[in-house]
Write an enzyme that holds these catalytic residues in place. Structure first.
Site, PDB file in Angstrom:
ATOM      1  N   ALA A   1       0.616   3.895   1.823  1.00  0.00           N
ATOM      2  CA  ALA A   1       0.952   4.403   3.154  1.00  0.00           C
ATOM      3  C   ALA A   1       1.690   3.374   3.997  1.00  0.00           C
ATOM      4  O   ALA A   1       1.861   3.557   5.195  1.00  0.00           O
ATOM      5  CB  ALA A   1      -0.318   4.849   3.869  1.00  0.00           C
ATOM      6  N   CYS A   2       2.136   2.292   3.371  1.00  0.00           N
ATOM      7  CA  CYS A   2       2.798   1.209   4.101  1.00  0.00           C
ATOM      8  C   CYS A   2       4.308   1.240   3.880  1.00  0.00           C
ATOM      9  O   CYS A   2       4.774   1.473   2.762  1.00  0.00           O
ATOM     10  CB  CYS A   2       2.234  -0.137   3.656  1.00  0.00           C
ATOM     11  SG  CYS A   2       2.749  -1.500   4.723  1.00  0.00           S
ATOM     12  N   ILE A   3       5.068   1.016   4.943  1.00  0.00           N
ATOM     13  CA  ILE A   3       6.529   0.992   4.841  1.00  0.00           C
ATOM     14  C   ILE A   3       7.090  -0.326   5.382  1.00  0.00           C
ATOM     15  O   ILE A   3       8.231  -0.391   5.827  1.00  0.00           O
ATOM     16  CB  ILE A   3       7.167   2.190   5.572  1.00  0.00           C
ATOM     17  CG1 ILE A   3       6.679   2.271   7.035  1.00  0.00           C
ATOM     18  CG2 ILE A   3       6.842   3.493   4.837  1.00  0.00           C
ATOM     19  CD1 ILE A   3       7.378   3.340   7.858  1.00  0.00           C
ATOM     20  N   THR A   4       6.272  -1.371   5.333  1.00  0.00           N
ATOM     21  CA  THR A   4       6.703  -2.679   5.839  1.00  0.00           C
ATOM     22  C   THR A   4       7.986  -3.151   5.171  1.00  0.00           C
ATOM     23  O   THR A   4       8.906  -3.639   5.836  1.00  0.00           O
ATOM     24  CB  THR A   4       5.590  -3.726   5.630  1.00  0.00           C
ATOM     25  OG1 THR A   4       4.425  -3.313   6.342  1.00  0.00           O
ATOM     26  CG2 THR A   4       6.028  -5.096   6.115  1.00  0.00           C
TER      27      THR A   4
ATOM     28  N   GLY B   1       0.806  -1.214   0.000  1.00  0.00           N
ATOM     29  CA  GLY B   1       0.000   0.000   0.000  1.00  0.00           C
ATOM     30  C   GLY B   1       0.835   1.257   0.000  1.00  0.00           C
ATOM     31  O   GLY B   1       2.004   1.271   0.408  1.00  0.00           O
TER      32      GLY B   1
END
Length: 323
Positions: A173-176, A171
């Site tokens: 907004a995801c920084i996994t 996503g």
């Protein structure tokens, strides 16, 4: 395994067999209900709220309410049912969630859909929660995730999940992938394809969609539904705050694992950002439906199934920015 993402793929047209794109049928069935399009807004606090959930259900769209106001969930179910609308909620896997499920059963407040929503869904904790829900609320359609592999899909399905959600960290907004080194960021569409080949039940592709054409690509590679966050977060009806910067209008958007959502800097795998304001949600959903109808016409069919049969090419010199 062939590795690619949305921007790497173009679908190949087939002979058109309909006279007008308006003839193309974009409806999809999930859990015994039919919906206008195979799109579900992400179950995030900046994408959906109670009012929007009711509007979506009233107008023939699927929704999943987020789990970030746990004390309000049972009343949400009652309110939706009072309006003769289906209830679709999210839960986690903490001990308190078992109590919540038991309370729903005791009070007869049975949601039609329950999504077990954690970042790493291939876990014993998710499997145990699936089993618990299915034993206590057998009538509820259980969606479990998020996962990234065929083994995960099989394990969750075998535990009783009615659908699985595929996508770990793709996503906007995801920084996994940055924080952990793991995930499907950069190969989300290939992950959907990989998981769908093992699935016996519906797959929901979650994350990485940046254009309306990516919805068709998700369907092509095995998704029944497509979960979309950033593209649906910037509307008048979206819960995020409206901000004006240098004469331009934006809305607030942040990941479910962000510090903003968590309220603390602990195990942060999401970020906060601004997305351009896009007007009314109904107009965007209508545009998505029209573009899907065009996709069906290019696929040479009359409904979504035709998209699953078309050929594709892998194009590495992408003409649009996948960011």
């Amino acid at each position: 395994m062939e590795i690619f993402d949305y921007e790497d793929i173009q679908l190949i047209p087939n002979k058109c067999v309909i006279n007008s794109r308006s003839e193309a049928d974009t409806t999809v069935e999930l859990g015994g209900r039919q919906f206008k399009i195979p799109v579900v807004p992400a179950n995030m606090a900046t994408v959906i709220n109670d009012d929007l959930a009711a509007w979506l259900a009233t107008n023939g769209y699927f929704y999943i309410m987020h789990r970030f106001a746990p004390e309000k969930r049972q009343q949400f179910i009652k309110t939706m049912h009072d309006q003769q609308l289906f209830a679709s909620i999210s839960v986690g896997v903490k001990p308190s969630e078992y109590d919540f499920i038991n309370d729903l059963a005791a009070d007869g407040d049975v949601p039609e859909y329950i999504t077990i929503d954690i970042a790493h869904g291939h876990a014993d904790s998710v499997i145990e929660m699936i089993k618990h829900i299915k034993s206590v609320l057998p009538a509820s359609f259980v969606i479990a995730g998020n996962v990234a592999t065929p083994a995960a899909v099989r394990d969750l399905e075998n535990a009783g999940a009615d659908a699985t959600k595929v996508g770990v960290g793709p996503g906007k907004a995801c920084i996994t992938k940055i924080k952990t080194g793991f995930g499907t960021g950069g190969w989300q569409l290939a992950a959907v394809r990989w998981c769908a080949k093992a699935a016996r039940k519906p797959i929901i592709a979650d994350g990485g969609v940046r254009t309306n054409g990516d919805i068709a690509k998700s369907i092509r590679f095995g998704a029944t539904m497509v979960m979309i966050g950033s593209m649906l977060a910037g509307h008048q009806e979206s819960p995020g705050n409206i901000l004006k910067i240098d004469g331009k209008t934006y809305k607030q958007y942040y990941g479910s694992a962000s510090e903003t959502q968590k309220g603390e800097h602990k195990n942060v795998e999401g970020k906060q950002m601004l997305v351009p304001y896009r007007g009314h949600l109904a107009d965007t959903l209508n545009e998505m439906q029209e573009d899907l109808q065009s996709s069906i016409s290019y696929a040479g069919g009359r409904d979504l199934k035709s998209i699953t049969k078309c050929d594709y090419v892998v194009v590495k010199n992408s003409i649009y920015n996948g960011d």
